[in-house]
Design a protein around this motif. Structure first.
Motif, PDB file in Angstrom:
ATOM      1  N   ALA A 168      73.855  23.291   6.052  1.00 43.68           N
ATOM      2  CA  ALA A 168      74.759  23.766   7.106  1.00 43.68           C
ATOM      3  C   ALA A 168      74.637  22.873   8.342  1.00 43.68           C
ATOM      4  O   ALA A 168      75.652  22.508   8.966  1.00 43.68           O
ATOM      5  CB  ALA A 168      74.450  25.220   7.453  1.00 43.68           C
ATOM      6  N   GLU A 169      73.398  22.515   8.698  1.00 45.18           N
ATOM      7  CA  GLU A 169      73.209  21.612   9.844  1.00 45.18           C
ATOM      8  C   GLU A 169      73.861  20.254   9.589  1.00 45.18           C
ATOM      9  O   GLU A 169      74.528  19.696  10.472  1.00 45.18           O
ATOM     10  CB  GLU A 169      71.713  21.406  10.099  1.00 45.18           C
ATOM     11  N   LYS A 170      73.667  19.719   8.403  1.00 43.58           N
ATOM     12  CA  LYS A 170      74.252  18.417   8.077  1.00 43.58           C
ATOM     13  C   LYS A 170      75.776  18.483   8.092  1.00 43.58           C
ATOM     14  O   LYS A 170      76.432  17.554   8.575  1.00 43.58           O
ATOM     15  CB  LYS A 170      73.768  17.935   6.694  1.00 43.58           C
ATOM     16  N   TYR A 171      76.355  19.556   7.570  1.00 42.26           N
ATOM     17  CA  TYR A 171      77.816  19.699   7.579  1.00 42.26           C
ATOM     18  C   TYR A 171      78.346  19.773   9.015  1.00 42.26           C
ATOM     19  O   TYR A 171      79.380  19.183   9.336  1.00 42.26           O
ATOM     20  CB  TYR A 171      78.261  20.930   6.789  1.00 42.26           C
ATOM     21  N   GLU A 172      77.618  20.471   9.888  1.00 47.40           N
ATOM     22  CA  GLU A 172      78.031  20.531  11.294  1.00 47.40           C
ATOM     23  C   GLU A 172      77.974  19.150  11.938  1.00 47.40           C
ATOM     24  O   GLU A 172      78.885  18.763  12.689  1.00 47.40           O
ATOM     25  CB  GLU A 172      77.140  21.507  12.063  1.00 47.40           C
ATOM     26  N   GLU A 173      76.913  18.394  11.656  1.00 52.33           N
ATOM     27  CA  GLU A 173      76.796  17.042  12.208  1.00 52.33           C
ATOM     28  C   GLU A 173      77.931  16.153  11.698  1.00 52.33           C
ATOM     29  O   GLU A 173      78.506  15.368  12.462  1.00 52.33           O
ATOM     30  CB  GLU A 173      75.448  16.430  11.829  1.00 52.33           C
ATOM     31  N   THR A 175      80.930  17.115  10.627  1.00 51.09           N
ATOM     32  CA  THR A 175      82.217  17.523  11.257  1.00 51.09           C
ATOM     33  C   THR A 175      82.281  17.077  12.696  1.00 51.09           C
ATOM     34  O   THR A 175      83.339  16.644  13.170  1.00 51.09           O
ATOM     35  CB  THR A 175      82.408  19.048  11.160  1.00 51.09           C
ATOM     36  N   LYS A 176      81.171  17.142  13.459  1.00 48.29           N
ATOM     37  CA  LYS A 176      81.174  16.677  14.853  1.00 48.29           C
ATOM     38  C   LYS A 176      81.432  15.180  14.924  1.00 48.29           C
ATOM     39  O   LYS A 176      82.192  14.705  15.768  1.00 48.29           O
ATOM     40  CB  LYS A 176      79.846  17.015  15.525  1.00 48.29           C
ATOM     41  N   SER A 177      80.793  14.436  14.023  1.00 50.52           N
ATOM     42  CA  SER A 177      80.987  12.992  14.050  1.00 50.52           C
ATOM     43  C   SER A 177      82.418  12.628  13.657  1.00 50.52           C
ATOM     44  O   SER A 177      83.006  11.689  14.208  1.00 50.52           O
ATOM     45  CB  SER A 177      79.998  12.284  13.140  1.00 50.52           C
ATOM     46  N   GLU A 179      85.082  14.539  14.231  1.00 50.15           N
ATOM     47  CA  GLU A 179      85.929  14.912  15.389  1.00 50.15           C
ATOM     48  C   GLU A 179      85.817  13.873  16.486  1.00 50.15           C
ATOM     49  O   GLU A 179      86.814  13.536  17.139  1.00 50.15           O
ATOM     50  CB  GLU A 179      85.508  16.299  15.894  1.00 50.15           C
TER      51      GLU A 179
END
Length: 184
Positions: A168-173, A175-177, A179
């Motif tokens: 989940a943390e990696k997926y958030e990172e 998606t942020k990158s 965006e």
């Protein structure tokens, strides 16, 4: 005749038996072949686990299964069954073991009464394929390890949850990158 009576007419072997017997090399001829099979059936009932050549073990398995099946079906009061047990089992105390120990053990089994495993080969020494023939429910440790369902052990549950959190943390990172790249 109803279905229940018809099923009692024939023995139900739970293994495949080849209609032709295996070619067991024996200098004494057919009687020597039968003597060799009698000795191995006797040893199987005595020790409950044997290591043999595969062809001999496969042939022995059919005779042992048939003997146990007939003993379960007819019991020790049936004269032909007792004659068959007397022929195949040379040590007479093992006849008592067949009827008093093995028949109650296998009475409710829905599978075969024996297990046949192929043993690994030691290449330069053994040319013939080896196998292990055993009666089910014997007192020895299992040849194949018991595979239990280990998903619900606490350490596996904790590791699964840690993997989910990490992903989940990696997926958030990611998606942020992505965006940030779109904004630039």
């Amino acid at each position: 005749m109803n279905q229940a009576e018809v099923s009692q007419l024939m023995s139900k072997l739970r293994i495949r038996v080849n209609p032709r017997h295996k070619n067991l090399k024996c200098p004494e001829g057919p009687q020597g072949r039968l003597n060799k099979l009698r000795k191995t059936v006797n040893a199987l009932f005595k020790y409950e686990r044997l290591e043999l050549n595969y062809t001999l073990a496969d042939e022995t398995r059919g005779y042992a299964e048939r003997l146990i099946s007939e003993a379960i079906r007819h019991g020790d009061t049936h004269k032909p069954t007792m004659e068959m047990a007397d022929y195949w089992i040379e040590e007479k105390q093992l006849i008592h073991k067949l009827f008093k120990v093995l028949v109650p053990r296998f009475n409710d089994y829905q599978t075969s009464y024996t297990m046949l495993y192929r043993a690994p080969k030691a290449y330069p020494e053994i040319v013939y394929p080896r196998s292990v023939l055993e009666l089910r429910g014997n007192p020895f440790p299992a040849i194949l390890p018991q595979r239990s369902d280990q998903r619900n052990f606490i350490h596996n549950v904790l590791l699964d949850e840690a993997k989910k959190a990490y992903r989940a943390e990696k997926y958030e990172e990611i998606t942020k990158s992505l965006e940030e790249q779109r904004e630039e």
